[in-house]
Design a protein around this motif. Structure first.
Motif, mmCIF file in Angstrom:
data_model
loop_
_atom_site.group_PDB
_atom_site.id
_atom_site.type_symbol
_atom_site.label_atom_id
_atom_site.label_comp_id
_atom_site.label_asym_id
_atom_site.label_seq_id
_atom_site.Cartn_x
_atom_site.Cartn_y
_atom_site.Cartn_z
ATOM 1 N N ARG A 103 0.820 -1.214 0.000
ATOM 2 C CA ARG A 103 0.000 0.000 0.000
ATOM 3 C C ARG A 103 0.852 1.262 0.000
ATOM 4 N NH1 ARG A 103 -1.327 0.657 4.383
ATOM 5 N NH2 ARG A 103 -0.052 -0.926 5.361
ATOM 6 N N THR A 141 -4.736 2.100 -6.482
ATOM 7 C CA THR A 141 -5.821 1.898 -7.439
ATOM 8 C C THR A 141 -5.393 2.300 -8.853
ATOM 9 O OG1 THR A 141 -6.677 4.019 -6.643
ATOM 10 C CG2 THR A 141 -7.777 2.038 -5.871
ATOM 11 N N LEU A 176 -10.288 -4.783 -5.878
ATOM 12 C CA LEU A 176 -11.030 -3.702 -5.239
ATOM 13 C C LEU A 176 -11.629 -4.154 -3.915
ATOM 14 C CD1 LEU A 176 -12.904 -1.803 -8.103
ATOM 15 C CD2 LEU A 176 -10.662 -1.380 -7.101
ATOM 16 N N LEU A 232 -8.972 -3.989 -1.301
ATOM 17 C CA LEU A 232 -8.742 -2.617 -0.860
ATOM 18 C C LEU A 232 -9.863 -2.128 0.053
ATOM 19 C CD1 LEU A 232 -7.429 -0.908 -4.117
ATOM 20 C CD2 LEU A 232 -6.126 -1.944 -2.268
ATOM 21 N N GLU A 233 -11.095 -2.516 -0.274
ATOM 22 C CA GLU A 233 -12.220 -2.138 0.589
ATOM 23 C C GLU A 233 -12.091 -2.768 1.964
ATOM 24 O OE1 GLU A 233 -16.321 -1.273 -1.543
ATOM 25 O OE2 GLU A 233 -15.530 -3.219 -2.159
ATOM 26 N N LYS A 257 -5.434 5.529 4.320
ATOM 27 C CA LYS A 257 -6.584 5.198 3.480
ATOM 28 C C LYS A 257 -6.467 5.872 2.115
ATOM 29 C CE LYS A 257 -9.927 4.186 7.114
ATOM 30 N NZ LYS A 257 -11.278 4.452 7.646
ATOM 31 N N ILE A 271 -9.041 3.801 -1.933
ATOM 32 C CA ILE A 271 -10.401 3.307 -2.124
ATOM 33 C C ILE A 271 -11.367 3.926 -1.137
ATOM 34 C CG2 ILE A 271 -10.349 1.318 -0.550
ATOM 35 C CD1 ILE A 271 -11.624 1.361 -4.207
ATOM 36 N N ASN A 272 -10.915 4.938 -0.380
ATOM 37 C CA ASN A 272 -11.794 5.566 0.602
ATOM 38 C C ASN A 272 -12.771 6.525 -0.082
ATOM 39 O OD1 ASN A 272 -9.431 7.197 0.038
ATOM 40 N ND2 ASN A 272 -10.286 8.647 1.501
ATOM 41 N N ARG A 284 -14.219 7.022 -4.120
ATOM 42 C CA ARG A 284 -13.258 6.685 -5.166
ATOM 43 C C ARG A 284 -13.607 5.380 -5.887
ATOM 44 N NH1 ARG A 284 -7.129 7.955 -3.915
ATOM 45 N NH2 ARG A 284 -8.186 9.889 -3.423
ATOM 46 N N LYS A 285 -14.257 4.455 -5.177
ATOM 47 C CA LYS A 285 -14.641 3.200 -5.840
ATOM 48 C C LYS A 285 -15.582 3.486 -7.002
ATOM 49 C CE LYS A 285 -16.756 -1.315 -5.272
ATOM 50 N NZ LYS A 285 -17.447 -2.270 -4.374
ATOM 51 N N ILE A 331 -13.648 4.805 -9.916
ATOM 52 C CA ILE A 331 -12.877 3.756 -10.592
ATOM 53 C C ILE A 331 -13.780 2.888 -11.457
ATOM 54 C CG2 ILE A 331 -11.470 1.690 -10.221
ATOM 55 C CD1 ILE A 331 -10.534 3.069 -7.610
#
Length: 309
Positions: free
Chosen positions: A218, A239, A265, A268-269, A282, A287-288, A291-292, A295
């Motif tokens: 990360r 990401t 994903l 990451l969540e 984060k 992915i905070n 942002r998901k 993406i």
């Protein structure tokens, strides 16, 4: 001078409590085993994801964070690393195969790299370094035993034994006509140019090395920023690199591209949901917040664009 003394596992447990991690009596045996098998120094990089980023003192940003959250982060990160290393090795094999076929068919020789007229600049040093670093490889030794020992190696022998980084350096030495064959594969998504493609390779090499050497995947601060189709800014969040991996898988028309994208994903969540992670961590995970959704919209554009071409 380094003055930190050696500590027993029991003393390290007390040290963790001083950093405000919660360790219940029932968990002590499990945590002792975890530290003995993983190493306190190695685990310390995961602990820092919970430390207050505004203070020099290494303590969690809010009290009463169970140390099992650190263990959960470690396990989730290892799961993520296993996905990434498999995909990066897959991309490496794909690029090597393409490079061999494109160049050898273009110049009709497995020894084309010896002819300076086929090169932007000489790759003698690059090839010699690859051979020297892999001189005990059975691929090279078997070739020498079968043929005259001073005969040059065919390109596919050299490429096969080369690590990802030195292999990617071939693209710096080859002519524009070869490099064009590669980065034009991505023209489904706009103007992908030579230097941008090289930055992609450079970034993937760096990511592969960090993951392969068990560095926390990360932590993206040392990786180069990359520019992706449909995204104006150059970014280096995890990401962004997952999106780049997805682009390569789509170029290959791999059926597993979608499933792996969503699996990554989810990883990451799951990491972002771990209680006590600092906001900067984060953000690095990438992915905070919303942002998901961003993406997934990006992926939809990529899929739609490629399907229409």
């Amino acid at each position: 001078m380094y003055t930190k003394p050696v500590k027993t596992v029991a003393e390290l447990l007390e040290k963790l409590k001083e950093k405000w991690f919660v360790i219940t009596p029932r968990e002590e045996g499990l945590i002792k085993s975890f530290l003995e098998n993983t190493g306190y120094y190695h685990v310390s990089s995961y602990m820092k994801s919970f430390f207050n980023p505004d203070k020099k003192e290494d303590k969690v940003q809010k009290k009463d964070i169970p140390f099992r959250n650190v263990i959960n982060l470690y396990r989730q990160d290892r799961k993520l690393q296993s996905f990434l290393i498999w995909l990066l090795l897959h991309i490496e094999v794909f690029l090597k195969a393409k490079f061999i076929h494109i160049t050898c068919e273009k110049y009709w020789s497995p020894f084309w790299y010896l002819d300076q007229t086929n090169l932007f600049k000489s790759c003698d040093d690059l090839v010699n370094d690859i051979i020297l670093n892999n001189k005990k490889s059975h691929i090279l030794t078997n070739y020498k035993e079968k043929y005259w020992k001073n005969e040059p190696f065919p390109l596919w022998h050299i490429v096969e034994v080369a690590s990802f980084w030195p292999f990617s350096d071939f693209f710096v030495h080859t002519k524009q006509e070869i490099n064009t064959e590669f980065y034009k594969m991505f023209n489904f998504w706009g103007d992908i140019y030579y230097k941008q493609f090289l930055w992609w390779l450079h970034g993937l090499c760096r990511l592969r090395n960090r993951v392969a050497h068990s560095e926390i995947s990360r932590s993206m601060r040392l990786l180069p920023q990359i520019k992706l189709p449909y995204i104006k800014a150059s970014i280096n969040s995890l990401t962004a690199y997952i999106c780049l991996i997805y682009l390569f898988l789509k170029i290959e028309n791999q059926e597993f591209a979608d499933s792996f994208f969503h699996e990554l994903l989810i990883c990451l969540e799951d990491i972002a949901k771990i209680d006590g992670l600092t906001f900067p961590e984060k953000q690095r995970i990438g992915i905070n917040g919303k942002r998901k959704d961003t993406i997934l919209r990006w992926k939809k554009k990529i899929d739609t664009d490629k399907n229409h071409k």
